[in-house]
Design a protein around this motif. Structure first.
Motif, PDB file in Angstrom:
ATOM      1  N   PHE A   1      -4.583   7.035  -3.173  1.00 31.93           N
ATOM      2  CA  PHE A   1      -4.608   6.092  -2.056  1.00 31.93           C
ATOM      3  C   PHE A   1      -5.614   4.973  -2.310  1.00 31.93           C
ATOM      4  CE2 PHE A   1      -6.082   4.611   2.079  1.00 31.93           C
ATOM      5  CZ  PHE A   1      -4.877   4.216   2.625  1.00 31.93           C
ATOM      6  N   ARG A   2      -6.796   5.317  -2.823  1.00 31.29           N
ATOM      7  CA  ARG A   2      -7.818   4.308  -3.111  1.00 31.29           C
ATOM      8  C   ARG A   2      -7.325   3.317  -4.170  1.00 31.29           C
ATOM      9  NH1 ARG A   2     -11.773   7.329  -5.313  1.00 31.29           N
ATOM     10  NH2 ARG A   2     -11.083   6.768  -7.385  1.00 31.29           N
ATOM     11  N   GLN A   3      -6.716   3.820  -5.217  1.00 33.35           N
ATOM     12  CA  GLN A   3      -6.215   2.948  -6.268  1.00 33.35           C
ATOM     13  C   GLN A   3      -5.061   2.096  -5.772  1.00 33.35           C
ATOM     14  OE1 GLN A   3      -5.437   5.796  -9.334  1.00 33.35           O
ATOM     15  NE2 GLN A   3      -7.610   6.059  -9.814  1.00 33.35           N
TER      16      GLN A   3
ATOM     17  N   LEU B   1       0.830  -1.202   0.000  1.00 30.72           N
ATOM     18  CA  LEU B   1       0.000   0.000   0.000  1.00 30.72           C
ATOM     19  C   LEU B   1       0.868   1.257   0.000  1.00 30.72           C
ATOM     20  CD1 LEU B   1      -2.814   1.270   0.168  1.00 30.72           C
ATOM     21  CD2 LEU B   1      -2.660   1.043   2.648  1.00 30.72           C
ATOM     22  N   GLY B   2       1.889   1.288   0.816  1.00 29.83           N
ATOM     23  CA  GLY B   2       2.766   2.446   0.861  1.00 29.83           C
ATOM     24  C   GLY B   2       3.532   2.656  -0.432  1.00 29.83           C
ATOM     25  N   VAL B   3       4.105   1.580  -0.950  1.00 31.52           N
ATOM     26  CA  VAL B   3       4.884   1.688  -2.192  1.00 31.52           C
ATOM     27  C   VAL B   3       3.997   2.117  -3.353  1.00 31.52           C
ATOM     28  CG1 VAL B   3       6.170   0.334  -3.893  1.00 31.52           C
ATOM     29  CG2 VAL B   3       6.677   0.083  -1.471  1.00 31.52           C
ATOM     30  N   LEU B   4       2.827   1.508  -3.465  1.00 36.38           N
ATOM     31  CA  LEU B   4       1.933   1.859  -4.566  1.00 36.38           C
ATOM     32  C   LEU B   4       1.372   3.271  -4.417  1.00 36.38           C
ATOM     33  CD1 LEU B   4       0.127  -1.558  -4.996  1.00 36.38           C
ATOM     34  CD2 LEU B   4       1.714  -0.484  -6.606  1.00 36.38           C
ATOM     35  N   THR B   5       1.134   3.712  -3.197  1.00 39.59           N
ATOM     36  CA  THR B   5       0.686   5.090  -2.987  1.00 39.59           C
ATOM     37  C   THR B   5       1.761   6.072  -3.443  1.00 39.59           C
ATOM     38  OG1 THR B   5      -0.698   4.449  -1.112  1.00 39.59           O
ATOM     39  CG2 THR B   5      -0.104   6.764  -1.268  1.00 39.59           C
TER      40      THR B   5
END
Length: 127
Positions: free
Chosen positions: A78-80, A50-54
């Protein structure tokens, strides 16, 4: 809160969750830990993803739309990232259970795309 402060917070949380994930990989024996070890593994991996993708999606928004517009799209990023992390964890979990086939992955992707589409419809209706 400015975009840079938000991104530094996300970086810090991502670093901590990555450290926790590595610690779980090194210290926890999956055969002895049972369900608790698997929950810790998957939750720390989810937080890391989640952090990396955000960070990645916010960087893409920043490059494509500029600083000010990227700040307005933090919720979308953040949602994506949440849905993409859920997709990655879902694929890993299905593989762990030895039930991952291409149509299972495609069905999971379709469900998550429908969720994203629904969120976009709700947001566009409110505006």
């Amino acid at each position: 809160m400015s975009l840079s402060v938000y991104l530094w917070g996300v970086r810090l949380i991502t670093l901590l969750s990555f450290s926790a994930w590595i610690g779980i990989i090194v210290a926890v024996d999956p055969y002895e830990a049972g369900v608790t070890g698997m929950v810790l593994f998957f939750s720390s991996l989810f937080a890391t993803l989640l952090g990396v993708l955000t960070l990645i999606l916010t960087s893409l928004y920043r490059r494509a739309l500029g600083e000010v517009s990227a700040t307005h799209h933090l919720g979308s990023a953040f949602r994506q990232a949440f849905l993409l992390a859920l997709f990655g964890i879902g694929l890993i979990f299905l593989e762990k259970e030895r039930i991952l086939t291409w149509w299972d992955g495609a069905l999971l992707l379709a469900v998550l795309l429908l969720i994203e589409y629904s969120f976009r419809k709700i947001v566009s209706r409110d505006e």
